[in-house]
Design a protein around this motif. Structure first.
Motif, mmCIF file in Angstrom:
data_model
loop_
_atom_site.group_PDB
_atom_site.id
_atom_site.type_symbol
_atom_site.label_atom_id
_atom_site.label_comp_id
_atom_site.label_asym_id
_atom_site.label_seq_id
_atom_site.Cartn_x
_atom_site.Cartn_y
_atom_site.Cartn_z
ATOM 1 N N LEU A 101 0.815 -1.225 0.000
ATOM 2 C CA LEU A 101 0.000 0.000 0.000
ATOM 3 C C LEU A 101 0.849 1.275 0.000
ATOM 4 O O LEU A 101 0.312 2.377 0.092
ATOM 5 C CB LEU A 101 -0.915 0.013 1.234
ATOM 6 N N ASP A 102 2.170 1.114 -0.092
ATOM 7 C CA ASP A 102 3.084 2.254 0.003
ATOM 8 C C ASP A 102 2.823 3.034 1.303
ATOM 9 O O ASP A 102 2.663 4.250 1.307
ATOM 10 C CB ASP A 102 2.933 3.190 -1.205
ATOM 11 N N ALA A 103 2.779 2.283 2.401
ATOM 12 C CA ALA A 103 2.476 2.861 3.717
ATOM 13 C C ALA A 103 3.693 2.762 4.630
ATOM 14 O O ALA A 103 4.678 2.080 4.319
ATOM 15 C CB ALA A 103 1.289 2.138 4.347
ATOM 16 N N GLU A 104 3.620 3.439 5.757
ATOM 17 C CA GLU A 104 4.638 3.345 6.799
ATOM 18 C C GLU A 104 3.985 2.819 8.070
ATOM 19 O O GLU A 104 2.781 3.013 8.289
ATOM 20 C CB GLU A 104 5.293 4.709 7.038
ATOM 21 N N ILE A 105 4.787 2.135 8.892
ATOM 22 C CA ILE A 105 4.248 1.490 10.087
ATOM 23 C C ILE A 105 4.539 2.316 11.338
ATOM 24 O O ILE A 105 5.664 2.789 11.534
ATOM 25 C CB ILE A 105 4.836 0.075 10.251
ATOM 26 N N ILE A 106 3.508 2.490 12.167
ATOM 27 C CA ILE A 106 3.694 3.055 13.507
ATOM 28 C C ILE A 106 3.463 1.914 14.491
ATOM 29 O O ILE A 106 2.397 1.303 14.512
ATOM 30 C CB ILE A 106 2.721 4.205 13.807
ATOM 31 N N SER A 107 4.477 1.620 15.281
ATOM 32 C CA SER A 107 4.383 0.532 16.248
ATOM 33 C C SER A 107 3.493 0.925 17.424
ATOM 34 O O SER A 107 3.471 2.081 17.851
ATOM 35 C CB SER A 107 5.782 0.180 16.759
ATOM 36 N N ALA A 108 2.755 -0.064 17.944
ATOM 37 C CA ALA A 108 1.984 0.114 19.175
ATOM 38 C C ALA A 108 2.406 -0.982 20.141
ATOM 39 O O ALA A 108 1.627 -1.845 20.514
ATOM 40 C CB ALA A 108 0.485 0.059 18.900
#
Length: 306
Positions: free
Chosen positions: A28-35
């Motif tokens: 999706l051409d996205a970036e990940i934010i960790s939780a």
């Protein structure tokens, strides 16, 4: 897709959520934010299961945020997480990228998915002295008596339980400051795994991490000056491996107690997620797909929510 601000991938430990989120973000051409409440700490890698080498999918490097942002020994909290999450989220969106949130820390996830208003909580020395002699079981019982939001998933040391009660008492006495958190429309995907499969994965992963040097990771942190008490505060691997290193547990006792504790942790995570659903957070439970996901498989997963 454009109707959602974020896609959230959650689930209990060892369900495969990180690999799935990385695959999803790459497509999706996205970036990940960790939780994840433990992956924020630098040099706490094997014990928290960061697997940073996995953040490349078929040659695409997937950027991640809120991993390796504070030093071991620091007591990072949900108030700081909300602040750091917003900074990362706004930065990603300004660059025209999508956001995938991935993690298993229920309180962190719920604080952003339900836009909780939080304020920093100071230490209460009088309360800490009052609670100092109580057992973990007694402290957990006290904590369950509060009606407001707090994470009971990670409460496996007396230090963490006392801090949790301290936070609850503060919120009971002091009204929250008017600190609005934006409403985020999330497509939330929960990865459900059969309990027996999860149990086997937990045991196999624990053995693998020990073989890869998890004990050395703890020894290095202790040699840096991080205290045994501070490491045990982080619970699970850091609690039991530290107890082994300082001579409180044999290797066999450490392994057996830790294995049981991780299974119990996964169960508490699922209890929290079910509670999130009851409190108004829709979670779309799916069976983790075989990776890598093809474009067709991705469309099938997302189609019901578009």
């Amino acid at each position: 897709m454009d109707t959602y601000n974020i896609i959230t991938v959650l689930g209990p430990t060892a369900c495969g959520k990180t690999s799935f989120a990385i695959n999803l973000a790459a497509m999706l051409d996205a970036e990940i934010i960790s939780a994840d409440s433990r992956q924020v700490y630098r040099r706490m890698d094997l014990g928290t299961g960061k697997d940073l080498e996995d953040y490349t999918f078929q040659g695409t490097v997937v950027p991640y945020h809120l991993i390796d942002i504070v030093e071991p020994g620091y007591k990072y909290n949900v108030y700081e997480y909300q602040h750091d999450f917003l900074q990362a989220y706004n930065d990603i969106r300004k660059r025209g990228k999508r956001v995938v949130v991935c993690g298993g820390t229920g309180l962190y996830l719920e604080s952003i998915l339900r836009s909780y208003r939080l304020s920093p909580v100071p230490q209460n020395p009088t309360l800490r002295k009052e609670l100092g002699g109580k057992s973990l079981s007694e402290l957990t019982t006290i904590l369950k008596g509060y009606k407001t939001l707090h994470n009971t998933t990670d409460i496996d040391t007396t230090q963490r339980a006392i801090r949790a009660i301290e936070i609850e008492e503060y919120y009971k006495q002091c009204p929250l400051e008017n600190r609005p958190f934006p409403k985020l429309n999330s497509l939330t995907l929960g990865l459900g795994v059969d309990r027996e499969i999860r149990r086997k994965r937990i045991t196999a992963r624990l053995k693998s991490r020990l073989e890869r040097g998890m004990l050395d990771e703890i020894r290095n942190l202790l040699s840096e000056g991080v205290t045994a008490e501070d490491l045990m505060y982080y619970g699970l691997e850091y609690k039991y491996l530290t107890q082994h290193i300082i001579g409180q547990l044999s290797y066999e006792e450490m392994f057996n107690k830790l294995e049981i504790a991780i299974h119990q942790f996964a169960k508490r995570q699922m209890t929290w997620f079910r509670g999130m659903e009851r409190r108004g957070t829709p979670i779309n439970w799916i069976t983790p797909p075989t990776l890598p996901i093809s474009k067709e498989d991705l469309e099938k997963i997302l189609a019901p929510y578009m």
